[in-house]
Design an enzyme around this catalytic site. Sequence first.
Site, mmCIF file in Angstrom:
data_model
loop_
_atom_site.group_PDB
_atom_site.id
_atom_site.type_symbol
_atom_site.label_atom_id
_atom_site.label_comp_id
_atom_site.label_asym_id
_atom_site.label_seq_id
_atom_site.Cartn_x
_atom_site.Cartn_y
_atom_site.Cartn_z
ATOM 1 N N THR A 17 0.959 -1.193 0.202
ATOM 2 C CA THR A 17 0.055 0.041 0.104
ATOM 3 C C THR A 17 0.966 1.304 -0.138
ATOM 4 O O THR A 17 0.325 2.336 -0.177
ATOM 5 C CB THR A 17 -0.736 -0.098 1.264
ATOM 6 O OG1 THR A 17 0.023 -0.075 2.431
ATOM 7 C CG2 THR A 17 -1.928 -1.241 1.350
ATOM 8 N N ARG A 21 9.069 -1.738 0.715
ATOM 9 C CA ARG A 21 9.856 -1.411 1.832
ATOM 10 C C ARG A 21 10.634 -2.881 2.307
ATOM 11 O O ARG A 21 9.819 -4.005 2.244
ATOM 12 C CB ARG A 21 8.767 -1.133 3.151
ATOM 13 C CG ARG A 21 8.193 -0.027 2.967
ATOM 14 C CD ARG A 21 7.331 0.333 4.164
ATOM 15 N NE ARG A 21 6.579 1.851 4.038
ATOM 16 C CZ ARG A 21 5.846 2.248 4.794
ATOM 17 N NH1 ARG A 21 5.552 1.594 5.885
ATOM 18 N NH2 ARG A 21 5.190 3.235 4.574
ATOM 19 N N SER A 112 8.483 5.372 5.897
ATOM 20 C CA SER A 112 7.368 6.101 6.634
ATOM 21 C C SER A 112 7.997 6.025 8.274
ATOM 22 O O SER A 112 8.928 6.682 8.424
ATOM 23 C CB SER A 112 6.204 5.632 6.327
ATOM 24 O OG SER A 112 5.233 6.415 7.266
ATOM 25 N N HIS A 113 7.262 5.640 9.153
ATOM 26 C CA HIS A 113 7.400 5.315 10.374
ATOM 27 C C HIS A 113 8.267 4.292 10.950
ATOM 28 O O HIS A 113 8.601 4.024 12.129
ATOM 29 C CB HIS A 113 6.125 5.295 11.178
ATOM 30 C CG HIS A 113 5.323 4.189 10.648
ATOM 31 N ND1 HIS A 113 4.978 4.001 9.486
ATOM 32 C CD2 HIS A 113 5.029 2.874 11.396
ATOM 33 C CE1 HIS A 113 4.000 2.724 9.222
ATOM 34 N NE2 HIS A 113 4.102 2.046 10.327
ATOM 35 N N LYS A 125 8.711 4.340 -2.988
ATOM 36 C CA LYS A 125 7.133 4.420 -3.530
ATOM 37 C C LYS A 125 6.858 5.344 -4.734
ATOM 38 O O LYS A 125 7.584 6.520 -4.559
ATOM 39 C CB LYS A 125 6.265 5.043 -2.496
ATOM 40 C CG LYS A 125 4.781 5.153 -2.852
ATOM 41 C CD LYS A 125 4.078 5.568 -1.396
ATOM 42 C CE LYS A 125 4.316 7.192 -0.971
ATOM 43 N NZ LYS A 125 3.389 7.569 0.030
ATOM 44 N N ASP A 276 6.129 11.999 12.034
ATOM 45 C CA ASP A 276 6.905 10.609 11.622
ATOM 46 C C ASP A 276 8.062 10.873 10.784
ATOM 47 O O ASP A 276 8.705 11.950 10.379
ATOM 48 C CB ASP A 276 6.108 9.443 11.209
ATOM 49 C CG ASP A 276 5.526 9.586 9.743
ATOM 50 O OD1 ASP A 276 5.322 10.834 9.496
ATOM 51 O OD2 ASP A 276 5.285 8.569 9.108
ATOM 52 N N ASP A 278 8.769 10.320 7.523
ATOM 53 C CA ASP A 278 8.455 11.180 6.213
ATOM 54 C C ASP A 278 7.341 12.434 6.324
ATOM 55 O O ASP A 278 7.114 12.897 5.210
ATOM 56 C CB ASP A 278 8.225 10.263 5.096
ATOM 57 C CG ASP A 278 6.585 9.602 5.341
ATOM 58 O OD1 ASP A 278 6.197 9.452 6.473
ATOM 59 O OD2 ASP A 278 6.165 9.133 4.253
ATOM 60 N N ASP A 280 4.254 12.412 7.101
ATOM 61 C CA ASP A 280 2.751 12.117 6.914
ATOM 62 C C ASP A 280 1.820 11.901 8.103
ATOM 63 O O ASP A 280 0.714 11.828 7.897
ATOM 64 C CB ASP A 280 2.663 11.467 5.433
ATOM 65 C CG ASP A 280 2.987 9.899 5.945
ATOM 66 O OD1 ASP A 280 3.623 9.755 6.891
ATOM 67 O OD2 ASP A 280 2.838 9.147 4.956
ATOM 68 N N ARG A 281 2.542 11.704 9.157
ATOM 69 C CA ARG A 281 1.663 11.273 10.228
ATOM 70 C C ARG A 281 1.917 12.238 11.536
ATOM 71 O O ARG A 281 2.817 12.959 11.329
ATOM 72 C CB ARG A 281 2.023 9.673 10.813
ATOM 73 C CG ARG A 281 1.937 8.792 10.067
ATOM 74 C CD ARG A 281 2.084 7.513 10.388
ATOM 75 N NE ARG A 281 2.105 6.540 9.502
ATOM 76 C CZ ARG A 281 1.629 5.183 9.537
ATOM 77 N NH1 ARG A 281 1.199 4.658 10.629
ATOM 78 N NH2 ARG A 281 1.750 4.071 8.588
ATOM 79 N N THR A 343 -7.387 0.143 4.350
ATOM 80 C CA THR A 343 -6.467 0.900 4.833
ATOM 81 C C THR A 343 -5.309 1.183 3.689
ATOM 82 O O THR A 343 -5.337 0.514 2.647
ATOM 83 C CB THR A 343 -5.826 -0.037 5.680
ATOM 84 O OG1 THR A 343 -6.660 -0.007 6.980
ATOM 85 C CG2 THR A 343 -4.532 0.856 6.273
ATOM 86 N N GLU A 362 -6.921 8.372 9.133
ATOM 87 C CA GLU A 362 -6.627 6.706 9.368
ATOM 88 C C GLU A 362 -6.303 6.831 10.614
ATOM 89 O O GLU A 362 -5.534 7.801 11.584
ATOM 90 C CB GLU A 362 -5.491 6.469 8.662
ATOM 91 C CG GLU A 362 -5.744 6.113 7.103
ATOM 92 C CD GLU A 362 -4.218 5.530 6.311
ATOM 93 O OE1 GLU A 362 -4.624 4.754 5.636
ATOM 94 O OE2 GLU A 362 -3.353 5.971 6.595
ATOM 95 N N GLU A 363 -6.788 5.713 11.331
ATOM 96 C CA GLU A 363 -6.400 5.384 12.949
ATOM 97 C C GLU A 363 -4.726 5.359 13.097
ATOM 98 O O GLU A 363 -4.214 5.738 14.311
ATOM 99 C CB GLU A 363 -6.949 4.276 13.531
ATOM 100 C CG GLU A 363 -6.857 3.038 12.675
ATOM 101 C CD GLU A 363 -5.389 2.436 12.650
ATOM 102 O OE1 GLU A 363 -4.603 2.426 13.833
ATOM 103 O OE2 GLU A 363 -4.883 2.057 11.696
ATOM 104 N N SER A 364 -3.907 5.135 12.107
ATOM 105 C CA SER A 364 -2.493 5.251 12.159
ATOM 106 C C SER A 364 -1.829 6.308 12.275
ATOM 107 O O SER A 364 -0.653 6.457 11.841
ATOM 108 C CB SER A 364 -2.115 4.137 11.131
ATOM 109 O OG SER A 364 -2.486 4.604 9.729
ATOM 110 N N LYS A 375 -1.541 11.856 3.168
ATOM 111 C CA LYS A 375 -1.653 12.529 4.675
ATOM 112 C C LYS A 375 -0.703 13.424 4.786
ATOM 113 O O LYS A 375 0.366 13.330 4.296
ATOM 114 C CB LYS A 375 -1.865 11.201 5.572
ATOM 115 C CG LYS A 375 -0.508 10.103 5.561
ATOM 116 C CD LYS A 375 -1.205 8.956 6.401
ATOM 117 C CE LYS A 375 -0.239 7.849 6.332
ATOM 118 N NZ LYS A 375 -0.348 6.938 5.198
ATOM 119 N N ARG A 495 -2.861 -6.469 13.837
ATOM 120 C CA ARG A 495 -3.396 -5.432 14.448
ATOM 121 C C ARG A 495 -4.828 -5.753 14.806
ATOM 122 O O ARG A 495 -5.771 -6.168 14.132
ATOM 123 C CB ARG A 495 -3.308 -4.301 13.557
ATOM 124 C CG ARG A 495 -2.119 -3.801 13.028
ATOM 125 C CD ARG A 495 -2.013 -2.188 12.260
ATOM 126 N NE ARG A 495 -1.098 -2.064 11.678
ATOM 127 C CZ ARG A 495 0.270 -1.555 12.017
ATOM 128 N NH1 ARG A 495 0.558 -1.902 13.449
ATOM 129 N NH2 ARG A 495 1.239 -1.259 11.347
#
Length: 542
Positions: A17, A21, A112-113, A125, A276, A278, A280-281, A343, A362-364, A375, A495
């Site tokens: 997604t 990675r 990402s994170h 990506k 985070d 990159d 985006d969170r 997701t 998103e919840e993440s 995001k 999860r």
Amino acid sequence: MTTTIATKPIAGQKPGTSGLRKKTAQFMQPGYLENFVQSIWDGIGGVIGKTLVLGGDGRFFNDRAAQIILRMAAASGAAKVIVGQNALLSTPAASHLIRLRGADGGIIMSASHNPGGPDEDFGVKYNTANGGPAPESVTNRIFAATESITQYLTLEADDIDLSALGTHQLGAMAVEVVDPVTDYQALMETLFDFDAIRALIAGGFQLRFDAMHAVTGPYAVAILETTLGAAPGSVVNAVPLPDFGKGHPDPNPVWARDLMDTMFGTAAPDFGAASDGDGDRNMIVGRGVYVTPSDSLAVLAANAHLAPGYAGGLKGVARSMPTSCAVDLVAEAKGIKSYATPTGWKFFGNLLDAGLATLCGEESAGTGSDHVREKDGLWAVLLWLNILAARRQSVAEVMHDHWAEYGRVYYSRHDYEAIDSDIANTLIADLRGRLDTLPGTAAGALTVSKAADFAYDDPVDGSLTEKQGIEITFEGGARLVLRLSGTGTEGATLRVYLERLEVQRDQMDQDAQAALAPVVTAAEALAEIRTRTGRTAPDVMT
């Protein structure tokens, strides 16, 4: 001089997604990155004459990977690559730059994170011309190319000085090195009332932003400190490091422990936030109060009209299916449409492009809007600050008012990380096989009302995406979701998402884990997580 290198397919290069990675050492193996990049070119129909954007979060191998990608773009005929200075670009800034410059697409180097370093993770990506992650139709073509690749092209040339702003030549291709912050900050100034935020801060409002030694540091210093007037040092861990200071750049109460301790300690600032790897969170914390990502999305949806960029109201809202239903309650009250998607931010792209949604989350810990197609962590922080400036309330007061109006959705995510993949897959498969028999049965003190394997019919393109997570609802409205994450690089991450709506005002100040205890018991009764995995507790609870 262009050189053609013979190669052969490398197993396991299927983009998830959020791209591909893997461990950094794997990406650094001869030909590994090159194979995947050439497969991107082949999968999108080539890059001859195209303009691309390139940047990353500064993790280990970011600088070397950028030079490899530039040489390969030049060898394959790209006209121009716009790259962030020192190969740095936050993911939302890259998305904006693609859209602003009318580029044909872009490559973001990030996991990402996930942690960074020689023994940690790296990722690549591809984002399309709308600025968003490539849809499955594109990633499937890229994957097919990885399975049939026979050669890749590169240019024999010296490295480009990516510290020097301006346009450089790499063969026949132009390489434009840009300040990574400038265009992004200009966009933020069109969306938010910077004068109101500046006045709030000038009045004694204190904030702390933990950049986690990741890419958002320079953005946060420039916007929060230099432009908005936050005290020097309000942004901590502001310098991007290849190993993120040996930390885990995931903005949650576990990995941003120093921020949590500060915000729950004596003499805490008024507002705390983190972003985070990159950019985006985000994580939002008030003095003595942690705001879950699901609650944050709901609050932003309820109050977005207070920011100039959203003064006209929202067209709709969207959440990933595991995200709590809190934002749905806001949408219902405002008379706008809400959507639940699988997701992965790419599923929001169609809704945003079609004008069906304005805010997504998103919840993440990812929230964003139609200003980009990713995001955006710092955007969420600025919208929160705009709301606080307009309402003249603390974070805690905003939250209590929100719960009083819409009800409180207690919510938590329990992660079981790096468990045996066969065990995880069997657990999900066995539960999936019993879904039809679950309604009406007891699970601890709860009774199952519905059980399904979530599938999504895209309202824009009509595509069907199946098997996106097991969703179980209980009589009284509690909900349980179980799914396997695709963002890890070893083993499997299970999860487990738990939520329960509380409408009694005198019951809205419970500890979330205590309030969710019946749902936790139900999850164990249904999935036998402890028995099957041997884990007595989650690795991370958020």
